[in-house]
Design a protein around this motif. Structure first.
Motif, short mmCIF file in Angstrom:
data_model
loop_
_atom_site.label_atom_id
_atom_site.label_comp_id
_atom_site.label_asym_id
_atom_site.label_seq_id
_atom_site.Cartn_x
_atom_site.Cartn_y
_atom_site.Cartn_z
N GLN A 127 0.91 -1.08 -0.31
CA GLN A 127 -0.01 -0.21 -0.09
C GLN A 127 0.98 1.16 0.04
OE1 GLN A 127 -3.22 -2.34 2.80
NE2 GLN A 127 -3.18 -0.44 2.72
N PHE A 128 1.82 0.75 0.41
CA PHE A 128 2.92 2.27 0.53
C PHE A 128 3.81 2.62 -0.60
CE2 PHE A 128 2.12 2.46 5.32
CZ PHE A 128 2.47 3.54 5.21
N VAL A 129 3.83 1.37 -1.02
CA VAL A 129 4.75 0.92 -2.31
C VAL A 129 3.96 1.88 -3.28
CG1 VAL A 129 5.12 -0.28 -4.31
CG2 VAL A 129 6.07 -0.11 -2.09
N GLY A 130 2.12 1.40 -3.37
CA GLY A 130 1.05 1.87 -4.17
C GLY A 130 0.60 3.40 -3.74
N VAL A 131 1.17 3.69 -3.63
CA VAL A 131 1.18 5.20 -2.99
C VAL A 131 2.04 5.89 -4.04
CG1 VAL A 131 1.45 7.38 -1.98
CG2 VAL A 131 0.02 5.96 -0.52
N SER A 132 3.30 5.25 -4.33
CA SER A 132 4.08 5.91 -5.48
C SER A 132 4.09 5.72 -6.72
CB SER A 132 5.31 5.27 -5.31
OG SER A 132 5.83 6.23 -3.82
N LEU A 133 3.35 4.33 -7.15
CA LEU A 133 2.79 3.55 -8.23
C LEU A 133 1.62 5.17 -8.64
CD1 LEU A 133 2.93 0.10 -7.78
CD2 LEU A 133 4.24 1.04 -8.79
N LEU A 134 0.61 5.10 -7.98
CA LEU A 134 -0.24 6.04 -8.23
C LEU A 134 0.02 7.47 -8.49
CD1 LEU A 134 -2.91 5.36 -5.79
CD2 LEU A 134 -3.06 4.97 -7.90
N THR A 135 0.73 8.07 -7.92
CA THR A 135 1.23 9.57 -7.88
C THR A 135 2.44 9.53 -9.48
OG1 THR A 135 2.07 9.57 -4.86
CG2 THR A 135 2.89 11.43 -7.11
N TYR A 136 3.84 8.75 -9.51
CA TYR A 136 4.19 8.76 -11.16
C TYR A 136 3.50 8.16 -12.28
CZ TYR A 136 7.04 10.24 -7.63
OH TYR A 136 8.46 11.26 -6.20
N SER A 137 2.86 8.04 -12.12
CA SER A 137 1.53 6.95 -13.12
C SER A 137 2.35 6.19 -13.52
CB SER A 137 1.30 8.10 -13.93
OG SER A 137 0.63 9.20 -13.57
N SER B 145 2.92 2.21 -15.64
CA SER B 145 2.43 1.61 -16.11
C SER B 145 1.81 0.11 -15.39
CB SER B 145 3.30 0.77 -16.94
OG SER B 145 3.80 0.15 -16.54
N LEU B 146 0.76 -0.31 -16.35
CA LEU B 146 0.34 -1.27 -15.48
C LEU B 146 1.16 -3.08 -15.37
CD1 LEU B 146 -3.20 -2.02 -17.43
CD2 LEU B 146 -2.68 -1.42 -15.01
N LEU B 147 2.15 -3.02 -16.56
CA LEU B 147 3.31 -3.54 -15.96
C LEU B 147 3.97 -3.86 -14.92
CD1 LEU B 147 4.73 -6.02 -17.06
CD2 LEU B 147 6.20 -4.81 -18.69
N SER B 148 4.54 -2.10 -14.62
CA SER B 148 5.52 -2.21 -13.53
C SER B 148 4.19 -2.08 -12.37
CB SER B 148 5.56 -0.65 -13.93
OG SER B 148 6.83 0.03 -12.87
N ALA B 149 3.42 -1.47 -11.97
CA ALA B 149 2.67 -1.96 -10.85
C ALA B 149 2.60 -3.49 -11.01
CB ALA B 149 0.82 -1.48 -11.36
N PHE B 150 2.00 -4.29 -11.59
CA PHE B 150 2.41 -5.96 -11.29
C PHE B 150 3.34 -6.46 -10.96
CE2 PHE B 150 3.03 -9.61 -13.57
CZ PHE B 150 2.40 -11.11 -13.20
N MET B 151 4.98 -6.17 -11.51
CA MET B 151 6.28 -6.69 -11.75
C MET B 151 6.44 -6.39 -9.90
SD MET B 151 6.72 -8.58 -13.72
CE MET B 151 8.11 -9.25 -13.49
N THR B 152 6.07 -4.71 -10.16
CA THR B 152 6.44 -4.32 -8.32
C THR B 152 5.73 -5.27 -7.19
OG1 THR B 152 6.85 -2.73 -9.23
CG2 THR B 152 6.49 -2.67 -6.52
N SER B 153 4.27 -5.15 -7.55
CA SER B 153 3.93 -6.09 -6.79
C SER B 153 4.03 -7.41 -6.47
CB SER B 153 2.08 -6.18 -7.23
OG SER B 153 0.96 -5.18 -7.55
N VAL B 154 4.47 -8.11 -8.07
CA VAL B 154 5.05 -9.86 -7.10
C VAL B 154 5.96 -10.12 -6.66
CG1 VAL B 154 5.76 -11.56 -8.65
CG2 VAL B 154 3.80 -10.70 -9.43
N MET B 155 6.95 -8.75 -6.39
CA MET B 155 8.05 -8.64 -5.92
C MET B 155 7.67 -8.15 -4.69
SD MET B 155 10.97 -9.73 -8.40
CE MET B 155 11.56 -8.88 -6.56
N VAL B 156 7.22 -7.33 -4.30
CA VAL B 156 7.68 -7.37 -3.88
C VAL B 156 5.94 -8.50 -2.15
CG1 VAL B 156 5.95 -5.47 -1.30
CG2 VAL B 156 7.02 -4.51 -3.29
N ASN B 157 5.42 -8.99 -2.75
CA ASN B 157 4.56 -9.68 -2.22
C ASN B 157 4.72 -10.91 -2.46
OD1 ASN B 157 2.80 -7.92 -0.73
ND2 ASN B 157 1.06 -8.05 -2.54
N ALA B 158 5.92 -11.32 -2.97
CA ALA B 158 6.47 -13.12 -3.23
C ALA B 158 7.03 -13.48 -2.06
CB ALA B 158 7.36 -13.12 -3.52
#
Length: 231
Positions: A59-69, A71-84
């Motif tokens: 969720q904290f990472v998601g704030v940055s993902l929203l703020t800097y717009s 991409s879906l691919l970037s958000a997906f890969m970041t989510s996988v890495m953070v929650n792996a």
């Protein structure tokens, strides 16, 4: 066979179990709500992210993902890495959730680090239905996060706050969870395994790449020690 306690008493047992997480989650999520509000996203976003994402660090990472717009691919890969890491520690809960019935889907969804730290000891109060008890601990924990996120968003809109250092609240919560588990359990192997695996992986792979190797190393060590204990 022990007689089942009324649901209200089982819920009370679950609440008592969840108190350490409540103390951490409300502080953590209030900071998240303030940070989200500061970036221009209001109370609806705070509520929705805590309801549907429900992963404190993400969720904290998601704030940055929203703020800097991002991409879906970037958000997906970041989510996988953070929650792996969830893929690794959740394996030990397979048997516990196998016969959870209607409580199973939500219990799987709500298995965060802190909820896992409370439920992994498999200490179910006498007279409690294990599936319902675990479900209630999970539900209470998420309710604390939602409440704090909404509170933080409302406070952030009404009072001036500096968000500097808020992200450290996640680290503080992990430290509190580790301390509570160390005190309540006589088996310190998982905690020591996590500590030394983190240090070794950090030294070898660096701060940006150590998480996945650390999880693999922890899984291998616990799998080997668990096999020895069974034999």
């Amino acid at each position: 066979m022990n007689e089942r306690l009324p649901k209200q008493k089982q819920m009370l047992h679950a609440f008592r179990k969840s108190i350490p997480v409540m103390a951490g989650y409300i502080v953590l999520s209030t900071g998240f709500g303030i940070l989200l509000r500061e970036k221009g996203y209001g109370v609806f976003w705070a509520f929705a992210m805590s309801l549907f994402i429900y992963a404190g660090s993400l969720q904290f990472v998601g704030v940055s993902l929203l703020t800097y717009s991002a991409s879906l691919l970037s958000a997906f890969m970041t989510s996988v890495m953070v929650n792996a890491r969830h893929l690794f520690y959740s394996i030990s809960m397979l048997e516990k959730y196998r016969n959870a019935g209607v409580y199973k889907p939500y219990s799987i969804f709500a298995l965060t680090d802190e909820t896992y730290s409370l439920l992994s000891d498999n200490q179910i109060p006498e007279g409690c239905d294990p599936a319902f008890y675990r479900f209630m601990v999970s539900l209470l924990n998420q309710s604390y996060l939602i409440f704090g996120s909404v509170l933080g968003s409302l406070l952030g809109s009404a009072l001036p706050f500096s968000s500097e250092g808020i992200e450290f609240s996640m680290t503080a919560l992990f430290a509190a969870s580790l301390t509570e588990q160390w005190i309540s359990s006589e088996d310190h192997l998982p905690a020591l395994c996590g500590l030394f695996s983190s240090l070794i992986s950090l030294l070898v792979f660096g701060k940006d790449n150590f998480l996945i190797p650390e999880m693999i190393l922890i899984t291998c060590i616990l799998a080997l020690t668990g096999r020895r204990e069974r034999t």
